[in-house]
Design a protein around this motif. Structure first.
Motif, short mmCIF file in Angstrom:
data_model
loop_
_atom_site.label_atom_id
_atom_site.label_comp_id
_atom_site.label_asym_id
_atom_site.label_seq_id
_atom_site.Cartn_x
_atom_site.Cartn_y
_atom_site.Cartn_z
N THR A 1 0.83 -1.20 0.00
CA THR A 1 0.00 0.00 0.00
C THR A 1 0.87 1.25 0.00
OG1 THR A 1 -0.09 -0.01 2.41
CG2 THR A 1 -1.85 -1.19 1.22
N THR A 2 0.31 2.35 -0.52
CA THR A 2 1.03 3.63 -0.59
C THR A 2 0.23 4.70 0.13
OG1 THR A 2 -0.02 4.20 -2.70
CG2 THR A 2 2.10 3.05 -2.79
N ARG A 3 0.95 5.74 0.48
CA ARG A 3 0.32 6.90 1.12
C ARG A 3 0.84 8.17 0.44
NH1 ARG A 3 1.10 6.52 7.48
NH2 ARG A 3 -0.02 8.50 7.27
N LEU B 1 10.01 8.13 6.90
CA LEU B 1 11.37 8.52 6.54
C LEU B 1 11.36 9.52 5.38
CD1 LEU B 1 14.40 8.10 6.96
CD2 LEU B 1 14.28 6.20 5.32
N HIS B 2 10.50 9.26 4.41
CA HIS B 2 10.40 10.17 3.27
C HIS B 2 9.93 11.56 3.70
CE1 HIS B 2 9.25 11.86 -0.63
NE2 HIS B 2 8.10 12.21 -0.04
N HIS C 1 3.65 16.76 2.11
CA HIS C 1 4.52 17.87 1.75
C HIS C 1 4.70 18.01 0.24
CE1 HIS C 1 7.50 20.96 2.48
NE2 HIS C 1 8.38 20.31 1.70
N CYS C 2 4.91 16.88 -0.43
CA CYS C 2 5.16 16.94 -1.87
C CYS C 2 4.05 16.32 -2.71
CB CYS C 2 6.49 16.26 -2.20
SG CYS C 2 6.50 14.48 -1.87
N ASP C 3 3.04 15.77 -2.07
CA ASP C 3 1.89 15.18 -2.76
C ASP C 3 2.26 14.00 -3.65
OD1 ASP C 3 0.20 17.03 -1.59
OD2 ASP C 3 0.40 18.46 -3.24
N ARG C 4 3.32 13.32 -3.34
CA ARG C 4 3.70 12.13 -4.08
C ARG C 4 3.24 10.88 -3.34
NH1 ARG C 4 9.97 12.31 -4.95
NH2 ARG C 4 9.46 10.25 -5.85
N ALA C 5 3.00 9.82 -4.13
CA ALA C 5 2.60 8.54 -3.53
C ALA C 5 3.86 7.81 -3.07
CB ALA C 5 1.83 7.70 -4.53
N ILE C 6 3.92 7.52 -1.79
CA ILE C 6 5.09 6.89 -1.18
C ILE C 6 4.65 5.58 -0.52
CG2 ILE C 6 6.98 7.20 0.46
CD1 ILE C 6 7.02 9.17 -1.89
N PRO C 7 5.46 4.52 -0.66
CA PRO C 7 5.12 3.28 0.04
C PRO C 7 4.91 3.54 1.53
CG PRO C 7 6.90 2.89 -1.50
CD PRO C 7 6.67 4.37 -1.47
N SER C 8 3.91 2.90 2.06
CA SER C 8 3.53 3.14 3.46
C SER C 8 4.67 2.86 4.41
CB SER C 8 2.31 2.28 3.82
OG SER C 8 1.22 2.62 3.00
N SER C 9 5.49 1.87 4.07
CA SER C 9 6.59 1.51 4.98
C SER C 9 7.67 2.59 5.02
CB SER C 9 7.21 0.18 4.54
OG SER C 9 7.70 0.28 3.20
#
Length: 224
Positions: A8-10, A26-27, A14-22
């Motif tokens: 899953t992603t979230r 850190l991102h 801040h940057c409106d990018r899809a980032i892996p939930s894990s």
């Protein structure tokens, strides 16, 4: 065989990018510390390059021709089509000049005339294209055309005659002034010569009288 489920992603706040939930925590920590959103284009820019990005991409620039300030995006259009100092060429003589001076130049240049060798008539440059498209090569009135040609030639020759007449008058005036100067110089020199001779004669008479008086005085003291 077990099938791996899609991770899953979230969306990063801040940057409106899809980032892996894990990796979202850190991102987000890295993203919020090092990146910022450009207020003009909305791109995420490293904070240390934000000012450089604005100056090179969005800051108003001045036209190198007219010094007008404008957005960088329209600078090329301004220089090519709008700037009053851009260089354009005259439609009649192809002379390059600033666009702001074009109308005044063409008003004069377009009224110049050239001889049409087909019909032997003088035609304004601004009317040359239309004239050539309908010129039949036959003069409508040969006698009138000849008069027009002769009149135009006389008009062109008039400045030369005036210049020649002015040169002759100037030469005659110079000769007259030179003659007067020579005459006055001769009279002055002659007068000066006569004055010198008169002074010499007067001096001789005075010396003669002085010698005679001295001689009489000598004989008076010592009579013979």
């Amino acid at each position: 065989m077990a099938i791996a489920s899609e991770e899953t992603t979230r969306i990063c706040n801040h940057c409106d990018r899809a980032i892996p939930s894990s990796n979202i925590d850190l991102h987000y920590a890295h993203c919020s510390r090092n990146l910022e959103r450009c207020k003009v284009c909305g791109d995420m820019i490293p904070k240390k390059h934000a000012e450089e990005h604005f100056l090179n991409t969005h800051a108003p620039v001045a036209c190198s021709l007219c010094s007008e300030t404008m957005e960088r995006e329209i600078l090329a259009i301004h220089k090519g089509e709008i700037c009053p100092q851009r260089i354009v060429t005259c439609d009649f003589c192809e002379f390059p000049l600033p666009a702001i001076d074009l109308a005044e130049h063409q008003e004069v240049c377009g009224n110049r005339t050239e001889l049409c060798h087909l019909c032997n008539r003088y035609v304004r440059l601004r009317e040359r294209y239309n004239h050539e498209s309908r010129c039949t090569g036959i003069a409508e009135n040969n006698e009138g055309s000849s008069r027009d040609v002769r009149a135009a030639e006389r008009e062109q020759a008039r400045p030369r005659r005036q210049a020649s007449e002015y040169s002759r008058r100037r030469i005659l005036f110079t000769i007259a002034i030179t003659g007067i100067a020579v005459l006055l110089g001769s009279l002055f020199f002659q007068k000066k010569t006569d004055s010198s001779q008169f002074c010499q004669a007067s001096s001789g008479i005075v010396n003669s009288r002085s010698s005679k008086s001295h001689y009489q005085a000598f004989h008076f003291v010592f009579p013979s």
